[in-house]
Scaffold this motif. Structure first.
Motif, mmCIF file in Angstrom:
data_model
loop_
_atom_site.group_PDB
_atom_site.id
_atom_site.type_symbol
_atom_site.label_atom_id
_atom_site.label_comp_id
_atom_site.label_asym_id
_atom_site.label_seq_id
_atom_site.Cartn_x
_atom_site.Cartn_y
_atom_site.Cartn_z
ATOM 1 N N ARG A 264 0.833 -1.210 0.000
ATOM 2 C CA ARG A 264 0.000 0.000 0.000
ATOM 3 C C ARG A 264 0.866 1.259 0.000
ATOM 4 O O ARG A 264 0.694 2.157 -0.820
ATOM 5 C CB ARG A 264 -0.917 -0.009 1.236
ATOM 6 N N THR B 27 2.603 1.617 -3.374
ATOM 7 C CA THR B 27 1.722 1.989 -4.486
ATOM 8 C C THR B 27 1.330 3.462 -4.404
ATOM 9 O O THR B 27 1.383 4.192 -5.397
ATOM 10 C CB THR B 27 0.445 1.114 -4.472
ATOM 11 N N GLU C 64 2.306 6.132 -7.294
ATOM 12 C CA GLU C 64 1.226 6.788 -8.058
ATOM 13 C C GLU C 64 1.342 8.311 -7.939
ATOM 14 O O GLU C 64 1.208 9.029 -8.924
ATOM 15 C CB GLU C 64 -0.137 6.292 -7.582
ATOM 16 N N GLN D 197 1.597 -0.891 -12.491
ATOM 17 C CA GLN D 197 1.971 -1.864 -11.459
ATOM 18 C C GLN D 197 0.746 -2.537 -10.847
ATOM 19 O O GLN D 197 -0.339 -1.962 -10.839
ATOM 20 C CB GLN D 197 2.834 -1.216 -10.388
ATOM 21 N N LYS E 286 -2.190 -3.738 -8.636
ATOM 22 C CA LYS E 286 -2.901 -3.082 -7.537
ATOM 23 C C LYS E 286 -3.688 -4.130 -6.761
ATOM 24 O O LYS E 286 -4.148 -5.113 -7.349
ATOM 25 C CB LYS E 286 -3.873 -2.034 -8.076
#
Ligand code: GN1
Ligand code: MG
Length: 393
Positions: free
Chosen positions: A74, A77, A81, A97, A99
């Motif tokens: 988490r 990511t 992002e 990538q 998720k």
């Protein structure tokens, strides 16, 4: 109903599942590719038509705290992002990538009645990965992807990531474990019962004797990266942990790299672990699983192409010390993986999945042969690293 079908049903509407099949060549987790008519309960909008997603059962012997793995995923990511929104890649480059998909109940994972930990991830569309490097263009893309990956997380404070796998890539720790396993076997032998004859024979085979000698001759040097880390010469940074060639996705049409998968070992470490691992995998074009281990060899031209791609993205934040320890990283990572395979063989194959009892022994031999090939080309590999360093200055 099979456990994986039951698990797949947690992440999508049950009667919409078209197919679930085993996927990939992972040595640790169990991975499945699920094809469905539609995904439900998920925050990521997708166009209509059949969809695929990745379903995995995490190996909790290897990752005893899978919630930490999900937490790292988490944090990673969100960071990437946000960074890509601020600094988009120049088109037509894309970066995609995996998720985390949610269960119908809105959770990021599902524990089955036997306690196994399942999670689902988006499938990187229109992309594929290869078991070995195909050509120099592919090699540059593999390096480029790892370089961009490191760049994107270079400003993610390592403290934001949990240590999901303590001791991962810490070679002196693997040597200690190896010593313990040898000691236990010796202890068993001295016991009245002793191990079965087949085990004694295995342990005394010429291949096993070669591995033991190989390890002993490199014992002192094997702490090289950890010592440099302890002296403060190499900093902890967030890393991927397992950037082997088949974890780099490339666009099926253009061949350009579009992302790295297998993010379970994203955690603080040395970028040298990643570079060494990527090069031991990429420059061994015959792959990790060859029958004739004596043929394994390190290809310096592929090494040049991977480093070229890598440094085009990551060169900016590497320090002179980083360059100084690069050759050791190239030599150490195959040695370390060989040591891990051989220890697992002696221990009865409890960590890496195997297809036959000597599988890990032969995997170890491939890695040791690769290490020898690197050692025999030390001058040339150091020279090409020096050239790259000079170009940057
Ligand atoms: C394992 O499961 P897989 O194949 O992604 C291992 C890596 C090794 C690799 C060798 C968590 O990765 O460290 O380099 O096998 N992963 C873990 O193929 O130990
Ligand atoms: Mg992996």
């Amino acid at each position: 109903m099979s456990p994986f079908l039951k698990a797949a049903r947690q992440f999508t509407s049950p009667h919409r599942i078209l197919e679930v099949r085993e996927y990939g060549q992972g040595n640790v987790n169990d991975t499945f590719l699920v094809t469905v008519e539609e995904l439900v309960g998920n925050a990521h909008p997708t166009p209509p038509g059949p969809k695929r997603f990745i379903l995995q059962r995490l190996n909790t012997r290897v990752f005893p705290r899978p919630e930490l793995v999900m937490g790292n995923l988490r944090a990673f990511t969100e960071h990437v992002e946000a960074r890509l929104q601020r600094e988009p890649l120049p088109p037509p480059r894309r970066w995609d990538q995996p998720k985390v998909l949610l269960t119908g109940a809105g959770a990021g994972h599902w524990r089955d009645p036997d306690g196994f930990f399942w999670r689902a991830l988006t499938f990187v569309a229109d992309a594929e990965s290869h078991y070995a490097v195909k050509d120099l263009d592919h090699a540059r893309e593999v390096g480029w992807a790892l370089g961009l990956f490191h760049k994107l997380i270079s400003d993610l404070p390592p403290a934001r990531l949990a240590d999901t796998l303590p001791g991962f890539h810490v070679t002196p720790g693997y040597l200690r474990r190896y010593g313990e396993v040898l000691g236990t076997r010796k202890g068993n032998r001295e016991n009245e019962a002793g191990p079965p004859a087949a085990i004694i024979e295995q342990e005394n085979s010429p291949e096993a004797a070669f591995c033991r000698r190989f390890i002993e001759m490199r014992r002192t040097w094997a702490a090289v990266l950890e010592d440099a880390k302890a002296r403060g010469e190499l900093p902890l940074r967030p890393i991927h942990g397992d950037p082997k060639v088949n974890n780099v996705m490339v666009d099926t049409a253009t061949g350009q790299a579009v992302g790295l998968v297998d993010l379970d070992t994203v955690k603080p470490g040395l970028v040298h672990y990643d570079l060494g691992d990527c090069l031991r995998s990429g420059c061994n074009t015959l792959g990790e699983e060859i029958g004739n281990w004596e043929q394994a060899r390190f290809d310096p031209e592929i090494c040049r192409a991977i480093l070229q791609g890598y440094l085009s993205q990551a060169g900016g934040f590497l320090t002179p010390n980083d360059y100084d320890y690069l050759f050791d990283a190239v030599r150490l990572l195959p040695f370390e993986l060989g040591l891990r395979f051989f220890t697992d063989y002696l221990e009865g194959n409890v960590y890496f999945k195997v297809h036959y009892p000597e599988h890990n022994l032969f995997r170890a031999l491939v890695q040791f042969r690769l290490t020898e090939s690197i050692e025999s080309q030390e001058g040339a590999i150091r020279a090409l690293i020096r050239d790259f360093h000079k170009c940057k200055q």
